[in-house]
Scaffold this active site. Structure first.
Site, PDB file in Angstrom:
ATOM      1  N   GLY A   1       0.832  -1.196   0.000  1.00  0.00           N
ATOM      2  CA  GLY A   1       0.000   0.000   0.000  1.00  0.00           C
ATOM      3  C   GLY A   1       0.867   1.247   0.000  1.00  0.00           C
ATOM      4  O   GLY A   1       2.053   1.193   0.343  1.00  0.00           O
TER       5      GLY A   1
ATOM      6  N   CYS B   1       5.360  -6.059   1.881  1.00  0.00           N
ATOM      7  CA  CYS B   1       5.705  -4.637   1.858  1.00  0.00           C
ATOM      8  C   CYS B   1       4.948  -3.890   2.969  1.00  0.00           C
ATOM      9  O   CYS B   1       5.237  -4.094   4.141  1.00  0.00           O
ATOM     10  CB  CYS B   1       5.417  -4.050   0.475  1.00  0.00           C
ATOM     11  SG  CYS B   1       6.285  -2.486   0.159  1.00  0.00           S
ATOM     12  N   TYR B   2       3.960  -3.057   2.640  1.00  0.00           N
ATOM     13  CA  TYR B   2       3.184  -2.379   3.685  1.00  0.00           C
ATOM     14  C   TYR B   2       2.565  -3.411   4.623  1.00  0.00           C
ATOM     15  O   TYR B   2       2.459  -3.186   5.832  1.00  0.00           O
ATOM     16  CB  TYR B   2       2.084  -1.524   3.047  1.00  0.00           C
ATOM     17  CG  TYR B   2       1.210  -0.795   4.059  1.00  0.00           C
ATOM     18  CD1 TYR B   2       1.565   0.471   4.515  1.00  0.00           C
ATOM     19  CD2 TYR B   2       0.034  -1.371   4.547  1.00  0.00           C
ATOM     20  CE1 TYR B   2       0.775   1.149   5.435  1.00  0.00           C
ATOM     21  CE2 TYR B   2      -0.760  -0.706   5.469  1.00  0.00           C
ATOM     22  CZ  TYR B   2      -0.384   0.559   5.908  1.00  0.00           C
ATOM     23  OH  TYR B   2      -1.173   1.221   6.833  1.00  0.00           O
TER      24      TYR B   2
ATOM     25  N   HIS C   1       8.212  -7.733  -3.153  1.00  0.00           N
ATOM     26  CA  HIS C   1       6.974  -8.173  -3.808  1.00  0.00           C
ATOM     27  C   HIS C   1       7.197  -9.497  -4.555  1.00  0.00           C
ATOM     28  O   HIS C   1       7.710  -9.494  -5.676  1.00  0.00           O
ATOM     29  CB  HIS C   1       6.485  -7.108  -4.791  1.00  0.00           C
ATOM     30  CG  HIS C   1       6.000  -5.861  -4.134  1.00  0.00           C
ATOM     31  ND1 HIS C   1       4.706  -5.700  -3.694  1.00  0.00           N
ATOM     32  CD2 HIS C   1       6.651  -4.714  -3.812  1.00  0.00           C
ATOM     33  CE1 HIS C   1       4.565  -4.503  -3.137  1.00  0.00           C
ATOM     34  NE2 HIS C   1       5.733  -3.882  -3.197  1.00  0.00           N
TER      35      HIS C   1
ATOM     36  N   GLU D   1       4.953 -11.291  -5.884  1.00  0.00           N
ATOM     37  CA  GLU D   1       3.917 -11.482  -6.908  1.00  0.00           C
ATOM     38  C   GLU D   1       4.318 -10.987  -8.289  1.00  0.00           C
ATOM     39  O   GLU D   1       3.702 -11.362  -9.293  1.00  0.00           O
ATOM     40  CB  GLU D   1       2.614 -10.804  -6.476  1.00  0.00           C
ATOM     41  CG  GLU D   1       2.635  -9.286  -6.442  1.00  0.00           C
ATOM     42  CD  GLU D   1       3.126  -8.707  -5.126  1.00  0.00           C
ATOM     43  OE1 GLU D   1       2.830  -7.536  -4.851  1.00  0.00           O
ATOM     44  OE2 GLU D   1       3.819  -9.426  -4.373  1.00  0.00           O
TER      45      GLU D   1
ATOM     46  N   ASP E   1     -15.288 -12.915 -23.809  1.00  0.00           N
ATOM     47  CA  ASP E   1     -15.985 -12.785 -22.534  1.00  0.00           C
ATOM     48  C   ASP E   1     -17.488 -13.027 -22.674  1.00  0.00           C
ATOM     49  O   ASP E   1     -18.078 -13.783 -21.895  1.00  0.00           O
ATOM     50  CB  ASP E   1     -15.738 -11.399 -21.928  1.00  0.00           C
ATOM     51  CG  ASP E   1     -14.264 -11.087 -21.787  1.00  0.00           C
ATOM     52  OD1 ASP E   1     -13.475 -12.043 -21.656  1.00  0.00           O
ATOM     53  OD2 ASP E   1     -13.897  -9.899 -21.812  1.00  0.00           O
TER      54      ASP E   1
ATOM     55  N   LYS F   1      -8.452 -12.905 -17.820  1.00  0.00           N
ATOM     56  CA  LYS F   1      -8.707 -13.305 -19.204  1.00  0.00           C
ATOM     57  C   LYS F   1      -8.276 -14.737 -19.491  1.00  0.00           C
ATOM     58  O   LYS F   1      -8.998 -15.477 -20.169  1.00  0.00           O
ATOM     59  CB  LYS F   1      -7.989 -12.336 -20.157  1.00  0.00           C
ATOM     60  CG  LYS F   1      -8.174 -12.648 -21.633  1.00  0.00           C
ATOM     61  CD  LYS F   1      -9.588 -12.383 -22.104  1.00  0.00           C
ATOM     62  CE  LYS F   1      -9.813 -10.899 -22.322  1.00  0.00           C
ATOM     63  NZ  LYS F   1     -11.124 -10.626 -22.963  1.00  0.00           N
TER      64      LYS F   1
END
Length: 504
Positions: A51, A78-79, A164, A166, A222, A360
């Site tokens: 954040g 992180c945050y 991070h 991710e 979609d 997606k």
């Protein structure tokens, strides 16, 4: 499931995506109501996102201490790590030795770093750092400028990364997350599109009952997957309406009708080109274009819905990136016709959006699971507002015809020369810029056409495709020779971010 608690981090959707890639279900939830959700017995672990705030500042996002007493594994990123330290009695400070970008960390033995290297390359992005550990915690990684790059309290299953895991720049980030999810949370890898399809179909049946559903079918991935999913749930009670707004690519309206007319679904095609063009006259602002198109879509559906007795629900192919970019819970990047552009009053009981939390690639996997043909599942992505957001400035029939012809040539040549796996989305943009040119012995003053081709796995980030010069040359020669009113071609070499994939 795993709970991803959002503290305003820009990578929250990537965290969710990484968890799902490991075939583990997760939900993203605001920190404001995380405690109550975390008490659910189905929650096997919790991840705190990063954040932009500092934990020691007034009005910064906080979390109840009680969440750490639920005996559920928590990983703070992180945050999220700083908040964990701050809440449990540690100390977090601002520092002049900030870290942004790729950083080397030295790890110590820990279950969360199992089977990884002592030295790892990770992605840092922080101004603050943990200065003093809370009681019971140990340092398990450090970097040159950050003494506490990772920490753990094994007795309480609490872990924190200052970096991070991710993002792709953290080389073994996915393995770190896997260690947390499997070895610490003891989660089961049963999140598959086969299982999701069963659950979604049953949920639609329960919700709709004997009611009737109207679906906006564009022919894109979609809406096609949504149609297949809803059709399996309620059969003939689904009516698919294809609004041909005149903003589609070359011959695409006819292709959509051909694909669905014998599918067993109720299929209605509406020619609304003149109606949409009249609404878009003299409109140049991209946000106004999107909102006008979204509103007009709904008006058309309402009109057609009234012709069908007792239509109760409107189905849409909204997916997760649409929700994120439309700012539902964060900053608005751009509105989407099926998220931010809807009018306040809709003549339906409720929306049905079975793909709303899917990325997606998950939508494509679901389409294959439902038995859709490859040419539908792998169809080139196309925005709901169509070519209206690929034409800069005012939309006219002439501009649409110019762009359709140029776009067709670009796509044809790329598909002949490049592997489908090398390229995710590719299209032409008709700019509002005109420049001087010369063709034969004549001076011209015509449009500049921009070409865009990107490679992406989730459409949240993207890199531009390195198209060979000889291919670009062939495309350019064909377009200026075969399409009137274009005398200059440019190629967009911007990543996302800072740009978006579409120009508007």
């Amino acid at each position: 499931m795993i709970l991803v608690v959002d503290f305003g981090g820009q990578y929250k959707e990537l965290i969710a995506r990484r968890v799902r890639e490991l075939n583990i279900y997760c939900e993203v939830i605001s920190y404001k109501n995380a405690l109550e959700k975390a008490k659910d017995e189905k929650v096997k672990g919790i991840i705190f996102t990063g954040g932009p705030s500092s934990v020691y500042e007034e009005n910064s996002p906080q979390i109840e201490k009680e969440i750490f007493e639920l005996n559920k594994p928590i990983l703070g990123l992180c945050y999220g790590m700083q908040l964990m330290a701050h809440t449990l009695g540690g100390k977090v400070i601002g520092t002049s030795q900030r870290e942004f970008g790729k950083t080397k960390i030295i790890t110590k033995e820990s279950i969360i770093f199992e089977n990884l290297n002592e030295e790892e390359s990770v992605w840092m992005s922080h101004n603050d750092r943990v200065e003093e550990l809370p009681e019971g915690f140990e340092i398990i990684a450090e970097s040159k400028n950050c003494p506490v790059a990772a920490m753990e309290n094994t007795s309480k299953n609490l872990y924190g990364f200052q970096f991070h895991p991710e993002v792709n720049h953290t080389i073994h980030g996915k393995e770190m997350l896997k260690n947390f999810l499997l070895n610490i949370c003891h989660e089961e890898q049963n999140w598959t599109m086969k299982n999701y399809a069963k659950i979604a179909i049953e949920d639609i049946r329960k919700k709709v009952g004997n009611g009737k559903v109207l679906l906006a079918l564009s022919g894109g991935v979609d809406s096609s997957v949504t149609a297949a999913l809803v059709s399996k749930a309620i059969g003939e009670n689904l009516t698919c309406i294809f609004v041909d707004h005149g903003l589609m690519r070359k011959n695409e309206g006819d292709e959509v009708e051909e694909a669905f007319k014998n599918s067993g679904m109720k299929f209605i095609r509406i020619d609304a080109e003149e109606r949409f063009l009249n609404r878009l006259k003299k409109v140049t602002d991209p946000e106004r274009k999107r909102k006008i198109i979204g509103e007009e879509f709904i008006r058309v559906f309402e009109e057609e819905g009234r012709k069908i007795k007792s239509v109760d629900y409107l189905a849409q192919g909204t997916i997760y990136p649409d929700v994120i970019e439309s700012g539902l819970g964060g900053a608005v990047i751009k509105s989407h016709h099926n998220v931010g552009g809807l009018p306040d009053v809709v003549d339906f009981k409720e929306l049905i959006e079975p793909l709303r939390m899917l990325f997606k690639d998950e939508v494509r996997k679901l389409g294959r699971e439902l038995g859709l043909a490859d040419y539908l599942v792998d169809r080139q992505p196309f925005p709901g507002p169509g070519l209206a957001i690929r034409i800069m400035g005012e939309i006219t029939k002439e501009k649409l015809d110019i762009l359709r012809d140029a776009d067709k040539i670009f796509r044809e040549e790329l598909e002949k020369s490049m592997d489908r796996e090398e390229i995710s989305q590719y299209f032409a943009v008709l700019t509002d810029n005109k420049s001087v040119g010369v063709m034969g012995d004549y001076r011209t003053y015509d449009y500049t056409l921009a070409l865009r081709a990107v490679k992406t796995s989730d459409f949240m980030t993207a890199d531009w495709v390195r198209i060979p010069y000889e291919v670009l040359d062939k495309i350019s020669v064909r377009i200026v020779n075969e399409v009137d009113h274009i005398n200059r071609i440019v190629y967009d070499i911007t990543t996302k971010p800072p740009a978006t994939i579409e120009w508007e």
